[in-house]
Design an enzyme around this catalytic site. Structure first.
Site, PDB file in Angstrom:
ATOM      1  N   CYS A   1      -6.537   9.319  10.404  1.00  0.00           N
ATOM      2  CA  CYS A   1      -5.675   9.641   9.072  1.00  0.00           C
ATOM      3  C   CYS A   1      -6.310  10.146   7.857  1.00  0.00           C
ATOM      4  CB  CYS A   1      -4.396   8.427   8.571  1.00  0.00           C
ATOM      5  SG  CYS A   1      -5.163   7.675   7.786  1.00  0.00           S
TER       6      CYS A   1
ATOM      7  N   ASP B   1      -5.378  -7.689  11.259  1.00  0.00           N
ATOM      8  CA  ASP B   1      -5.687  -6.481   9.380  1.00  0.00           C
ATOM      9  C   ASP B   1      -6.556  -8.046   8.478  1.00  0.00           C
ATOM     10  OD1 ASP B   1      -3.861  -4.665   7.840  1.00  0.00           O
ATOM     11  OD2 ASP B   1      -4.837  -5.388   7.287  1.00  0.00           O
TER      12      ASP B   1
ATOM     13  N   GLN C   1       0.852  -0.870  -0.403  1.00  0.00           N
ATOM     14  CA  GLN C   1      -0.045   0.052  -0.103  1.00  0.00           C
ATOM     15  C   GLN C   1       0.651   1.335   0.315  1.00  0.00           C
ATOM     16  OE1 GLN C   1      -2.922  -0.332   3.095  1.00  0.00           O
ATOM     17  NE2 GLN C   1      -3.153  -2.267   3.061  1.00  0.00           N
TER      18      GLN C   1
ATOM     19  N   ASP D   1      -4.982   1.892  14.404  1.00  0.00           N
ATOM     20  CA  ASP D   1      -4.944   3.253  13.222  1.00  0.00           C
ATOM     21  C   ASP D   1      -5.685   2.762  12.224  1.00  0.00           C
ATOM     22  OD1 ASP D   1      -3.409   4.793  12.063  1.00  0.00           O
ATOM     23  OD2 ASP D   1      -1.376   3.643  11.695  1.00  0.00           O
TER      24      ASP D   1
HETATM   25  N1  SAH Z   1      -0.830   0.359  11.305  1.00  0.00           N
HETATM   26  C1  SAH Z   1       0.210   0.322  10.465  1.00  0.00           C
HETATM   27  C2  SAH Z   1      -0.744   1.051   9.067  1.00  0.00           C
HETATM   28  C3  SAH Z   1      -2.268   0.474   9.120  1.00  0.00           C
HETATM   29  S1  SAH Z   1      -2.859   0.835   7.623  1.00  0.00           S
HETATM   30  C4  SAH Z   1       1.400   0.949  10.586  1.00  0.00           C
HETATM   31  O1  SAH Z   1       1.629   1.036  11.251  1.00  0.00           O
HETATM   32  O2  SAH Z   1       2.187   1.066   9.312  1.00  0.00           O
HETATM   33  C5  SAH Z   1      -4.690   0.541   7.623  1.00  0.00           C
HETATM   34  C6  SAH Z   1      -4.742  -1.491   7.655  1.00  0.00           C
HETATM   35  O3  SAH Z   1      -5.745  -1.541   8.113  1.00  0.00           O
HETATM   36  C7  SAH Z   1      -4.612  -1.423   5.841  1.00  0.00           C
HETATM   37  O4  SAH Z   1      -3.173  -2.875   6.246  1.00  0.00           O
HETATM   38  C8  SAH Z   1      -5.153  -2.370   5.762  1.00  0.00           C
HETATM   39  O5  SAH Z   1      -6.161  -3.581   5.139  1.00  0.00           O
HETATM   40  C9  SAH Z   1      -6.625  -2.513   7.081  1.00  0.00           C
HETATM   41  N2  SAH Z   1      -7.990  -2.558   7.531  1.00  0.00           N
HETATM   42  C10 SAH Z   1      -9.018  -1.989   6.389  1.00  0.00           C
HETATM   43  N3  SAH Z   1     -10.355  -2.335   6.875  1.00  0.00           N
HETATM   44  C11 SAH Z   1      -9.795  -3.376   7.807  1.00  0.00           C
HETATM   45  C12 SAH Z   1     -10.531  -3.945   9.106  1.00  0.00           C
HETATM   46  N4  SAH Z   1     -12.652  -3.780   7.979  1.00  0.00           N
HETATM   47  N5  SAH Z   1     -10.749  -4.493   9.668  1.00  0.00           N
HETATM   48  C13 SAH Z   1      -9.174  -4.924   9.553  1.00  0.00           C
HETATM   49  N6  SAH Z   1      -8.248  -4.005   8.471  1.00  0.00           N
HETATM   50  C14 SAH Z   1      -8.605  -3.617   8.382  1.00  0.00           C
END
Ligand code: SAH
Length: 393
Positions: free
Chosen positions: A337, A250, A200, A297
């Site tokens: 974010c 995730d 991503q 997050d």
């Molecule tokens: N905390 C991470 C960044 C998060 S980005 C870091 O420090 O790098 C957001 C993430 O949320 C993505 O990897 C995406 O796959 C996940 N995501 C999106 N929708 C979701 C859901 N409904 N349940 C769990 N994960 C989800």
């Protein structure tokens, strides 16, 4: 150069150095610019106001300079040099502990439409505007000159970020150098595989670096849930900080694979870590009272104002659930974010979630983005990351 003249009374925003000109502010154009061309913006009386990239759409001009300069190789080299010097000053560029950082943060580095992240000498370039695409050779040359021997490769990852209506045909590819053999990068002494080719964004979320470092201080002896873990950044710091157990969650299988690889890289065979590919809400519904340090997050639930209300519902639901389930005395790191969710709106949302969960909650830290994601003071939209660290009784 083609001149765009503003309607009378529409010059205020440029007078306040906001770097965008909206289509509704333009009275006329002295010709038909090509998309991405540099144009001059004048006020209704014909006085110079700014130079910027022209693009068809709501944001018609992205300002590069409020002075009448030449937008040439020297311009890009000097802007990228200023940005590099800042990263050196704040201990990122050329550090032995951290070689993953943001070199160019769009408007925050006065180069709207351009993002460049560095991973152990690999520059991952993301162009979000046609103008930056047009000027790409200037950008690549500037990188080679400014980063010098520390530059191993340049990877252009703009396939999905350039406006599709512009009809630019490109594939993500190495522009300079090649895929390095060692694909790891380092953040505060921890190793990661940033997956810039398939992952991503540019492959890793460098914007959480300082907030991850803070987690390390709170982790000793705690049971940690890292929700929305992506590459497992927060999990790694929690493990180094002495957590009792760390559960990374995730919804993406690929993210869980990346997290497991990163754990193996830093803590081979460490049984304190578990990872589950599962939807956040489903996972939280199945767990009660197991965690006393939680990280939320989520991805940007709202990308536009018209979906803000629905997004806020999503954030509220998520935070209420987390506040209900965390153990007394627990610590919650919660983030948004979404650019359209302001600091105040975010805090109000967490306030309602706390009240709904009927817990005693106090704010320990108010978090934001790190200094390699600078916010141009005239462009408050650039302040997109906000977080709160809460203690919950
Ligand atoms: N905390 C991470 C960044 C998060 S980005 C870091 O420090 O790098 C957001 C993430 O949320 C993505 O990897 C995406 O796959 C996940 N995501 C999106 N929708 C979701 C859901 N409904 N349940 C769990 N994960 C989800």
């Amino acid at each position: 150069m083609i001149i765009l003249t503003l309607k009378s009374g529409k010059e205020q925003s440029l007078q306040r150095f906001h770097p965008w000109v909206f289509s509704g502010a333009i009275a006329r154009m002295s010709g038909t610019p090509e998309e991405g061309e540099v144009v001059e913006v004048q006020d209704a009386l014909g006085c110079f106001m700014a130079l910027g990239h022209y693009q068809i759409g709501t944001i018609t001009v992205r300002v590069l300079s409020f002075d009448p300069v030449h937008i040439d190789q020297q311009f890009y080299t000097s802007r990228i040099r200023e940005a590099y010097q800042l990263r050196r000053q704040i201990g990122l560029a050329e550090s032995t502990q951290t070689n993953a950082f943001r070199l160019i943060h769009g408007e925050g580095d006065y180069l709207p439409g351009l993002v460049i992240d560095m991973y152990n000498g690999v520059a991952v370039v993301q162009m979000h505007s046609v103008g930056m695409w047009r000027d790409r050779e200037f950008i690549y040359n500037a990188l080679r000159e400014v980063v010098g021997d520390n530059l191993k490769a340049i990877y252009n990852k703009s396939e999905d970020t350039l406006p599709f209506k512009a009809g630019i045909e490109m594939q993500n590819t190495y522009i300079y150098g090649q895929r390095p053999e060692d694909k790891t990068a380092m953040e505060n002494g921890l190793k990661f595989y940033p997956d810039w080719e398939k992952g991503q964004k540019t492959g890793f979320f460098v914007d959480q670096r300082d907030n991850r470092a803070l987690i390390e201080r709170y982790s000793k002896g705690r049971s940690v849930l890292n929700m929305f873990c992506y590459t497992g950044g927060f999990s790694m710091y929690a493990m180094r900080g002495g957590a009792k157990l760390v559960h990374s969650v995730d919804s993406s299988e690929r993210a869980i694979e990346l997290t497991n690889n990163n754990v193996e890289l830093n803590f081979p065979g460490d049984s304190r870590h578990q990872a589950t590919a599962e939807d956040a809400f489903k996972f939280m519904q199945q767990t009660e009272g197991e965690f006393d340090l939680m990280i939320l997050d989520p991805p940007a639930f709202a990308k536009h104002y018209n979906v803000l209300n629905n997004a806020l519902k999503g954030y509220r639901r998520l935070n209420t659930k987390a506040l209900e389930m965390i153990r007394p005395g627990g610590i919650l790191f919660t983030f948004s974010c979404s650019q359209v969710v302001s600091k105040e709106v975010f805090r109000t949302m967490v306030f309602s979630s706390a009240a709904k969960a009927h817990r005693r909650v106090s704010i320990l830290h108010q978090l934001s983005q790190p200094a390699d994601h600078p916010v141009n003071i005239y462009h408050p939209e650039g302040e997109y990351l906000k977080g709160l660290v809460l203690q919950v009784w």
